[in-house]
Design a protein around this motif. Structure first.
Motif, short mmCIF file in Angstrom:
data_model
loop_
_atom_site.label_atom_id
_atom_site.label_comp_id
_atom_site.label_asym_id
_atom_site.label_seq_id
_atom_site.Cartn_x
_atom_site.Cartn_y
_atom_site.Cartn_z
N VAL A 248 0.84 -1.19 0.00
CA VAL A 248 0.00 0.00 0.00
C VAL A 248 0.88 1.25 0.00
N GLU A 249 1.91 1.24 0.82
CA GLU A 249 2.82 2.39 0.88
C GLU A 249 3.49 2.60 -0.48
N ARG A 250 3.90 1.53 -1.13
CA ARG A 250 4.54 1.60 -2.44
C ARG A 250 3.55 2.17 -3.47
N ALA A 251 2.31 1.73 -3.41
CA ALA A 251 1.28 2.21 -4.33
C ALA A 251 1.05 3.70 -4.14
N ARG B 228 -7.44 -0.74 -7.00
CA ARG B 228 -7.66 0.69 -7.20
C ARG B 228 -8.49 1.29 -6.06
N SER B 229 -9.50 0.56 -5.62
CA SER B 229 -10.36 1.08 -4.55
C SER B 229 -9.56 1.34 -3.28
N THR B 230 -8.59 0.47 -2.98
CA THR B 230 -7.75 0.65 -1.80
C THR B 230 -6.86 1.88 -1.97
N ILE B 231 -6.32 2.06 -3.16
CA ILE B 231 -5.48 3.23 -3.43
C ILE B 231 -6.29 4.51 -3.22
N TYR B 232 -7.47 4.56 -3.81
CA TYR B 232 -8.31 5.76 -3.66
C TYR B 232 -8.72 5.98 -2.21
N ALA B 233 -9.05 4.90 -1.50
CA ALA B 233 -9.45 5.03 -0.10
C ALA B 233 -8.30 5.58 0.75
N GLU B 234 -7.11 5.11 0.48
CA GLU B 234 -5.93 5.59 1.23
C GLU B 234 -5.63 7.05 0.90
N ILE B 235 -5.85 7.45 -0.33
CA ILE B 235 -5.61 8.84 -0.73
C ILE B 235 -6.56 9.77 0.02
N LYS B 236 -7.82 9.34 0.17
CA LYS B 236 -8.81 10.16 0.87
C LYS B 236 -8.44 10.39 2.33
N SER C 174 -0.60 5.27 -14.67
CA SER C 174 -2.01 5.46 -14.32
C SER C 174 -2.30 4.68 -13.04
N VAL C 175 -3.45 4.92 -12.47
CA VAL C 175 -3.83 4.17 -11.26
C VAL C 175 -3.94 2.68 -11.59
N ASN C 176 -4.42 2.35 -12.78
CA ASN C 176 -4.48 0.94 -13.20
C ASN C 176 -3.09 0.32 -13.24
N ASP C 177 -2.12 1.06 -13.77
CA ASP C 177 -0.74 0.57 -13.82
C ASP C 177 -0.21 0.31 -12.41
N ILE C 178 -0.47 1.25 -11.52
CA ILE C 178 0.00 1.13 -10.13
C ILE C 178 -0.64 -0.09 -9.46
N ALA C 179 -1.94 -0.25 -9.69
CA ALA C 179 -2.66 -1.39 -9.09
C ALA C 179 -2.08 -2.71 -9.58
N LYS C 180 -1.79 -2.80 -10.86
CA LYS C 180 -1.23 -4.04 -11.42
C LYS C 180 0.17 -4.31 -10.88
N TYR D 64 1.70 6.71 -6.75
CA TYR D 64 0.60 7.60 -7.07
C TYR D 64 1.06 9.05 -7.00
N LYS D 65 1.81 9.39 -5.95
CA LYS D 65 2.32 10.76 -5.77
C LYS D 65 3.29 11.14 -6.89
#
Length: 190
Positions: free
Chosen positions: A153-156, A181-189, A169-175, A160-161
């Motif tokens: 999660v920290e790496r993602a 992606r939902s976890t990435i967005y939730a952590e960003i919030k 893209s967020v898809n690239d990061i998720a892969k 993202y930053k």
């Protein structure tokens, strides 16, 4: 005109048999959906079928439990349709409720018994599922998606930053990180 309605509860179930039966029964159009039958609320295709129909048409369903799993919803649906001069036919249950005609007492009894069995079956499924979920929780089993290792999660979030410079893209990061992606967005919030 005969209009068919087919429904299964889960994605893994097959609608082909129901569709075939409805077409053999003479349905000119068939509405299908994969959704629970516990309530007619949110059953878009059923509502579309009802809106599509005119007085004198017949809604054809393979079995009573495909139309509704609640005895109250089942009775309300059939009464509402009959009030709009729409008949309802159940192929496997060998029953038809003609608009403008009173059903005989035996047919009404059988209809309510079959509807009650459909509701009973639905209630058992819910009860067993709840019991299984509670048993799994008591055994310490995690329910839902497995959580992601914090380092992923920290790496993602780091990637993202850096999107402006790394072009990801967020898809690239998720892969790349195996973090949804939902976890990435939730952590960003946060």
């Amino acid at each position: 005109m005969k209009i068919g309605y087919a429904r299964v509860s889960t994605v893994g179930q097959d609608l082909a048999t129901q569709e075939e039966m409805l077409k053999k029964a003479g349905c000119k159009k068939v509405f299908v959906e994969k959704i629970t039958g516990a309530s007619k609320i949110h059953r878009e295709k059923l509502l579309e079928a009802i809106e599509f129909m005119d007085a004198g048409d017949t809604l054809v369903v393979t079995k009573i439990d495909r139309l509704a799993r609640s005895i109250i919803d089942l009775n309300n649906l059939v009464q509402d349709l009959n009030a709009k001069e729409i008949s309802v036919q159940f192929i496997k249950d060998n029953m038809e409720f003609m608009a403008g005609e009173d059903s005989n007492s035996i047919q009404t009894l059988l209809f309510n018994i079959l509807g009650s069995f459909a509701q009973f079956e639905r209630d058992l499924i819910v009860e067993r599922t709840t019991e299984g979920r509670e048993r799994a929780k008591q055994q310490g089993k995690h329910m839902g998606r497995p959580s992601q290792p914090q380092k992923n999660v920290e790496r993602a979030l780091e990637l993202y930053k850096q999107r402006g410079t790394n072009g990801m893209s967020v898809n690239d990061i998720a892969k790349l990180t195996s973090v949804p992606r939902s976890t990435i967005y939730a952590e960003i919030k946060k």
